[in-house]
Write an enzyme that holds these catalytic residues in place. Structure first.
Site, PDB file in Angstrom:
ATOM      1  N   LYS A 162       0.817  -1.214   0.000  1.00 44.78           N
ATOM      2  CA  LYS A 162       0.000   0.000   0.000  1.00 44.78           C
ATOM      3  C   LYS A 162       0.855   1.270   0.000  1.00 44.78           C
ATOM      4  O   LYS A 162       0.546   2.238  -0.698  1.00 44.78           O
ATOM      5  CB  LYS A 162      -0.951  -0.015   1.204  1.00 44.78           C
ATOM      6  CG  LYS A 162      -1.999  -1.117   1.116  1.00 44.78           C
ATOM      7  CD  LYS A 162      -3.039  -1.015   2.198  1.00 44.78           C
ATOM      8  CE  LYS A 162      -4.020  -2.177   2.135  1.00 44.78           C
ATOM      9  NZ  LYS A 162      -4.669  -2.354   0.821  1.00 44.78           N
ATOM     10  N   GLU A 252      -9.360  -4.580  -1.415  1.00 44.97           N
ATOM     11  CA  GLU A 252      -8.891  -5.943  -1.680  1.00 44.97           C
ATOM     12  C   GLU A 252      -9.549  -6.818  -0.629  1.00 44.97           C
ATOM     13  O   GLU A 252      -9.155  -6.831   0.530  1.00 44.97           O
ATOM     14  CB  GLU A 252      -7.360  -6.006  -1.601  1.00 44.97           C
ATOM     15  CG  GLU A 252      -6.772  -7.208  -2.337  1.00 44.97           C
ATOM     16  CD  GLU A 252      -6.842  -8.481  -1.513  1.00 44.97           C
ATOM     17  OE1 GLU A 252      -7.592  -9.391  -1.921  1.00 44.97           O
ATOM     18  OE2 GLU A 252      -6.181  -8.565  -0.482  1.00 44.97           O
ATOM     19  N   CYS A 286      -5.943 -14.753   1.093  1.00 45.07           N
ATOM     20  CA  CYS A 286      -7.233 -14.361   0.518  1.00 45.07           C
ATOM     21  C   CYS A 286      -7.501 -15.014  -0.827  1.00 45.07           C
ATOM     22  O   CYS A 286      -8.655 -15.226  -1.204  1.00 45.07           O
ATOM     23  CB  CYS A 286      -7.319 -12.842   0.404  1.00 45.07           C
ATOM     24  SG  CYS A 286      -5.955 -12.093  -0.504  1.00 45.07           S
ATOM     25  N   GLU A 464      -3.994  -3.616  -6.838  1.00 49.45           N
ATOM     26  CA  GLU A 464      -2.710  -3.370  -6.193  1.00 49.45           C
ATOM     27  C   GLU A 464      -1.619  -3.965  -7.075  1.00 49.45           C
ATOM     28  O   GLU A 464      -1.840  -4.946  -7.784  1.00 49.45           O
ATOM     29  CB  GLU A 464      -2.686  -3.974  -4.788  1.00 49.45           C
ATOM     30  CG  GLU A 464      -3.665  -3.274  -3.857  1.00 49.45           C
ATOM     31  CD  GLU A 464      -3.484  -3.625  -2.402  1.00 49.45           C
ATOM     32  OE1 GLU A 464      -3.197  -2.705  -1.618  1.00 49.45           O
ATOM     33  OE2 GLU A 464      -3.629  -4.807  -2.046  1.00 49.45           O
TER      34      GLU A 464
END
Length: 490
Positions: A162, A252, A286, A464
Site C-alpha cells: 500500500k 482488496e 485471501c 494493487e
C-alpha cells in the site's frame, strides 16, 4: 522471547504516546504468550497524524522524482539487510513459520517497493494539440494524504504493497495495521525514516479497526483509503469514505476461489497446486483455491494424492527451518475456523483428514488447527459458499466443462481462479470465462510486483501492484494554453 516494551504510535518521524489512553495486547498464537501491550490511536491521534502527513507531503512532493526514488531504494536496501530480524518478529506476531516469513513476506514486500521506486520517473503527463495556436497538456499530481488499512495475514507485505505506490506518486500515507498483528508496520516506519523519508510521510496508527479505522475513513483530510480485509468490513469502509468526503477507495477483499482440475491434467501437478492453494500460510491467504473441482472419474485417485501430500506437512516449532505449517493467527480466528469445520460435518461433507485441533506437545497452548480436507462436498454447503480463511479444502466433482465453469462462477466472490490442464486451447478458453480478477494456469499463488491484482464482484475494487496502481494514486490536471488572441462574445 521476553515481553516487548509497550508499543506507541509512530507520527512525524518518531514514537509518541496515544492520547486515547487505551491499549490492547498482541499475542503469539503459537503458544498464547503476550508479546506486547500496544497503544491504540484515538480521534485526536488521527487528527495529529493527518496534520503531520499534510506537512510532510508538501516537502515530499516538492522533491524531484530521482530524489524520491533514491530514498525509497535506500529503504529497500535496509529491508533486505534486516530481513531475518523482521521475519522473526513477523513469525512471533502472526504464528507463520519462519521458513515462510524469511523467504516471502519481507522479500516480496521489498520487491514491490523497489519496483515502484524505479517507476517514479515514469509518471508523466501528455500534450494534446488542438489547433495551430492552442494545445492541452496534462499533469499527474499526487492526491495528498491517503490512508492504508491492513489485514492481519501479511502485515509488513501489505504495508509495503500500500505504501510503495502511494509514496512513489508523491503522497503521504497514514497506515493502520490490524490490531491482531501490529508490530512490523511500526518497524517499517522506522526504516522509512532512516532511509530519509521526510517526517510525516509515513505515519503508523495501531488501533481497533472499528474505531481507529473509522476515524481515518471519516476524516476530511484524507483523499483515498486502501483497505484489505473482509467483505463486510470493506463495505463499511467504502460507505464511510464516500459519506465523509467522497474519498477514492481501493478494496482488496475476500474470496472463495475455484481451482479446476481437468481430466487431461497431471494429477501429481494438480495435487501439488491444490496443496499450495489451501495450506500455504495455514490457509490464511485471501486468494486460496478452497473449492477444488475434479472430474468425477478422477476423484478417488486425486484424494489419495492429496492424502499423501498432507502427510508431508510439518507442523511444530515455528522457528525450525523444517516447519512449513504454523498455527492460525489468533484464538478467536481458530474458534471461527473450527465452527466452519463443525458445520461441514453437520451438513454431510466427509472428512478425508484433519477436522480438529492439533493435539500434543507444543500444540496445546497455541491456536493450532489440523490441515483439513472435506470430500463429497456440494455447492450449497456453508463450507463451499463462505470464506473460512483457514486450512480447509473442499473437494467437489463435475462431469463437463460447461458445468464446472457455471459452478465455479456461482459465487458473490471473484478474487482468484485457476485451472490445471495440458490443453493450451482449453486453458485460455476456460480462464477467459471465469469471473475472477487474478487467474493462474498450471500454477497458483504468485503475485509479482508487475502483476496487477484485485477482485471482481464482492472481492474488491481497484488493483494493487502494477503500473495502473501507481497511476491510481494520482489525479490528472488538464491545462489548455491559447497563444492567439482570446475572442470574447461579449
Amino acid at each position: 522471547m521476553s515481553r516487548m516494551a509497550e508499543q506507541q504510535l509512530y507520527i512525524h518521524g518518531g514514537y509518541t504516546s496515544a492520547t486515547s489512553g487505551r491499549t490492547f495486547e498482541t499475542i503469539n498464537p503459537a503458544n498464547g504468550n503476550v508479546l506486547a501491550t500496544v497503544q491504540a490511536a484515538g480521534r485526536e491521534d488521527v487528527d495529529r497524524a493527518v496534520k503531520s502527513a499534510q506537512q510532510g507531503q508538501k516537502i515530499w512532493a516538492a522533491m524531484t522524482a530521482m530524489e524520491r526514488s533514491r530514498i525509497l531504494r535506500r529503504a529497500v536496501d535496509i529491508l533486505r539487510e534486516r530481513n531475518n530480524e523482521l521475519a522473526k518478529l513477523e513469525t512471533l506476531d502472526t504464528g507463520k513459520a519462519y521458513s515462510e516469513t524469511s523467504t516471502v513476506d519481507i522479500v516480496t514486500g521489498a520487491d514491490v517497493l523497489e519496483y515502484y521506486a524505479g517507476l517514479i520517473p515514469s509518471l508523466e503527463g501528455s500534450q494534446i494539440p488542438l489547433r495551430e495556436t492552442s494545445f492541452v497538456y496534462t499533469r499527474r499530481e499526487p492526491l495528498g494524504v491517503v490512508a492504508g488499512i491492513g489485514a492481519w495475514n501479511y502485515p509488513i507485505q501489505i504495508a509495503l504493497w500500500k505504501s510503495a505506490p502511494a509514496l512513489a506518486a508523491g503522497n503521504a500515507m497514514i497506515f493502520k495495521p490490524s490490531e491482531v498483528t501490529p508490530l512490523t508496520a511500526l518497524k517499517l516506519a522506522e526504516i522509512y525514516s532512516e532511509a530519509g523519508l521526510p517526517d510525516g510521510v509515513f505515519n503508523v496508527l495501531p488501533g481497533v479497526g472499528a474505531e481507529t479505522g473509522q476515524y481515518l475513513t471519516d476524516h476530511p483530510g484524507i483523499a483515498k483509503v486502501s483497505f484489505t480485509g473482509g467483505v463486510a468490513s470493506g463495505k463499511k469502509v467504502m460507505a464511510n469514505s464516500a459519506a465523509s468526503s467522497l474519498k477514492e477507495v481501493t478494496m482488496e477483499l475476500g474470496g472463495k476461489s475455484p481451482l479446476i482440475v481437468f481430466d487431461d491434467a497431471d494429477l501429481d501437478l494438480a495435487a501439488d497446486i491444490a496443496m499450495m492453494a489451501n495450506f500455504f500460510s495455514s490457509g490464511q491467504v485471501c486468494t486460496n483455491g478452497t473449492r477444488v473441482f475434479v472430474p468425477a472419474k478422477c476423484k478417488a485417485a486425486f484424494e489419495q494424492k492429496i492424502l499423501a501430500r498432507v502427510e508431508r506437512i510439518r507442523a511444530g516449532d515455528v522457528f525450525d527451518p523444517q516447519t512449513n505449517f504454523g498455527p492460525l493467527v489468533s484464538f478467536p480466528h481458530r474458534d471461527n475456523v473450527l465452527r466452519y469445520i463443525a458445520k461441514g460435518k453437520e451438513e454431510g461433507a466427509r472428512v478425508l483428514c484433519g477436522g480438529d485441533v492439533l493435539k500434543g506437545d507444543g500444540f496445546d497452548n497455541g491456536a493450532w488447527v489440523a490441515p483439513t480436507v472435506f470430500t463429497d462436498c456440494r455447492d450449497e454447503m456453508t463450507i463451499v459458499r463462505e470464506e473460512i480463511f483457514g486450512p480447509v479444502m473442499s473437494l467437489l466433482t463435475y462431469e463437463s466443462e460447461d458445468e464446472v465453469i457455471r459452478r465455479a462462477n456461482d459465487t458473490d466472490y471473484g478474487l482468484a481462479a485457476g485451472i490445471v490442464t495440458a490443453d493450451l486451447n482449453r486453458a485460455h478458453r476456460v480462464i477467459h470465462q471465469l469471473e475472477a480478477g487474478i487467474c493462474w494456469i498450471n500454477t497458483w499463488g504468485e503475485s509479482p510486483a508487475e502483476m496487477p491484482v484485485g477482485g471482481y464482484k464482492h472481492s474488491g475494487i481497484g488493483r494493487e501492484n502494477g503500473v495502473m496502481t501507481l497511476q491510481s494514486y494520482t489525479q490528472v490536471k488538464s491545462i489548455q494554453v491559447e497563444m492567439a488572441k482570446f475572442q470574447s462574445i461579449f
